[in-house]
Design an enzyme around this catalytic site. Structure first.
Site, PDB file in Angstrom:
ATOM      1  N   HIS A  37      39.750  45.935  44.837  1.00 54.21           N
ATOM      2  CA  HIS A  37      39.810  45.025  45.999  1.00 54.21           C
ATOM      3  C   HIS A  37      40.144  45.789  47.274  1.00 54.21           C
ATOM      4  O   HIS A  37      39.541  45.574  48.312  1.00 54.21           O
ATOM      5  CB  HIS A  37      40.849  43.926  45.764  1.00 54.21           C
ATOM      6  CG  HIS A  37      40.278  42.734  45.085  1.00 54.21           C
ATOM      7  ND1 HIS A  37      39.948  42.731  43.753  1.00 54.21           N
ATOM      8  CD2 HIS A  37      39.940  41.508  45.558  1.00 54.21           C
ATOM      9  CE1 HIS A  37      39.439  41.552  43.441  1.00 54.21           C
ATOM     10  NE2 HIS A  37      39.418  40.792  44.519  1.00 54.21           N
ATOM     11  N   LYS A  96      44.357  34.047  36.674  1.00 53.02           N
ATOM     12  CA  LYS A  96      45.391  33.207  36.067  1.00 53.02           C
ATOM     13  C   LYS A  96      46.548  33.057  37.042  1.00 53.02           C
ATOM     14  O   LYS A  96      46.771  33.926  37.891  1.00 53.02           O
ATOM     15  CB  LYS A  96      45.880  33.817  34.752  1.00 53.02           C
ATOM     16  CG  LYS A  96      46.695  35.093  34.929  1.00 53.02           C
ATOM     17  CD  LYS A  96      47.338  35.502  33.630  1.00 53.02           C
ATOM     18  CE  LYS A  96      47.960  36.873  33.676  1.00 53.02           C
ATOM     19  NZ  LYS A  96      49.389  36.901  34.006  1.00 53.02           N
TER      20      LYS A  96
END
Lengths: 163, 274
Positions: A37, A96
């Site tokens: 990222h 999650k």
């Protein structure tokens, strides 16, 4: 009743998703986590328009397997990078844990069961490293999935499944 | 002195790393089945079923239960009448971890530097805790613990006059604030007492116990946590934690440290006595 999704997605495709909906994903998904990222926000190695990002890094692929175990990692760690990637065209993120709906504006957040990594690997039919191979298990991958099960945790209206 | 060669130790650690990562222990599986029986949320039940199905696939195909094969924590209890031969004990442990993670196609998640984030791809060094005990046996326990749950842990230095209620509130708040991110249903280790370094170790060691809250205090805390409604994967439900274990230790007259070590449902612990 499951909703079927397939990338590349348009705003209309994700508009119909409501918090709590169960979806089954087919087709191509990008796989990236923290370090990938950090690199992608500076300069993306590919066109992200309409794509889905799954926050994960699999175990090494054993012989005769398509991929190793591949469950989700904690999504909120990617928050600092997410708005920039949404501007580059990401429509869905999968991970999650709890997230701030404000971070997700313009996209939909799905969750899959953490720690069910062997089970989730059974929905993956293809896998290849697209970039950042030097990151090892954290490299940017593209996987192809069939019937990959997920739950809508934050929808386009900013409604969250988490209390 | 009883002699134990380093090769025996390395081979044992290797085998325990493989077992821990692929075979969910029966006590955790039993607790998950119990949670499934009691869960009232439909989504919660579906997730618990997926977790149990995952354990079955992992065991059958020798696949890692979780993609996060964790840091490799190795707890050694070495009898004072044991002499380790043919080299270094620490090296033998590290050799075993390196070999196990390679053989088992386990993910290597240990970085050599916290800031450069370089990952040498060996899962070394192992995180070793050693205790010298009476006798001529060597007990090796391997716990592989994921980073997501570890990140949700906390420590607080209380005043010696702090009440039990204040301690309870801190433990419950730690789970309330972060529990959804740590792959619930959780296993919670609490360390009370010791010093700033010892309290978290007490908490971590309490995780090594077979799953099941036993004391009145443990049961009270577990009930409070399971009333939070976080549920499996944080999507709501009764099963927020499977168990809470509490371990106490002596401490300074000025101190009362409390550490909460959060563990996910993919609780991977295996032991052998040589």
């Amino acid at each position: 009743m499951h909703i079927e999704l397939k990338a590349p997605l348009s705003d209309n495709d994700i508009k119909k998703l409501k918090v709590g909906d169960k979806v089954l994903i087919a087709g191509k998904i990008l796989v990236a986590r923290d370090l990938a990222h950090q690199k992608m926000v500076k300069k993306s190695p590919l066109d992200l328009n309409g794509s889905i990002i799954y926050y994960a890094s699999p175990t090494p692929t054993p012989p005769h397997y398509t991929i190793g175990s591949i469950g989700p990692t904690t999504a909120t760690r990617m928050d600092a990078f997410t708005p920039a990637l949404i501007r580059k065209g990401i429509k869905i993120t999968i991970g999650k844990g709890k997230r701030d709906p404000k971070v997700m504006a313009g996209s939909v957040y799905l969750v899959v069961p953490g720690g069910a990594a062997a089970l989730l690997s059974k929905s993956v039919v293809n896998s290849k490293v697209l970039a950042y191979a030097e990151l090892g298990s954290e490299a940017l991958r593209e996987i192809e999935v069939v019937g990959f099960p997920a739950i809508v945790a934050i929808d386009l209206k900013g409604r969250s499944i988490f209390k | 002195m009883r002699q134990i060669p380093t090769k025996k130790i390395a081979d044992t650690v290797n085998a325990l790393c493989l077992q821990a990562n692929t075979e969910l222990t029966s006590d955790v599986e039993k607790a998950l089945k119990q949670a499934l029986k009691q869960e009232t949320s439909k989504t919660g039940r579906e997730i618990l079923q997926q977790i149990l199905e995952n354990a079955k696939i992992a065991r059958k195909e020798k696949l890692p239960i979780c993609q996060d094969c964790g840091l490799a924590f190795i707890f050694i209890e070495i009898g004072q009448e044991v002499k380790v031969t043919d080299g270094s004990l620490t090296k033998a442990i590290n050799d075993g971890v390196k070999q196990g993670y390679k053989q088992g196609y386990l993910r290597k998640s240990t970085t050599s530097d916290p800031l450069t984030r370089e990952n040498p791809g060996t899962n070394l060094p192992a995180m070793v805790h050693t205790e010298i005990v009476p006798g001529n046996k060597l007990k090796i326990t391997v716990m592989t613990k994921g980073g997501g749950a570890e990140n949700c842990s906390a420590i607080k230095m209380f005043k010696p006059t702090s009440s039990k209620n204040e301690i309870d509130d801190f433990i419950v708040a730690t789970v309330k604030n972060n529990g959804a991110n740590a792959c619930p249903p959780l296993i919670i280790g609490v360390g009370i007492g010791g010093s700033f370094d010892q309290a978290p170790l007490l908490a971590k060691k309490s995780l090594l116990r077979k799953v099941g809250s036993s004391s009145k205090w443990e049961k009270e805390l577990l009930n409070k946590i399971n009333r939070l409604g976080i549920g499996p994967m944080g999507l709501g439900g009764k099963a927020t934690a499977l168990t809470l274990h509490l371990k106490k230790g002596p401490c300074h007259i000025s101190s009362l440290p409390v550490a909460v070590n959060i563990e996910c449902h993919a609780h991977r612990v295996k032991s052998t006595i040589i």
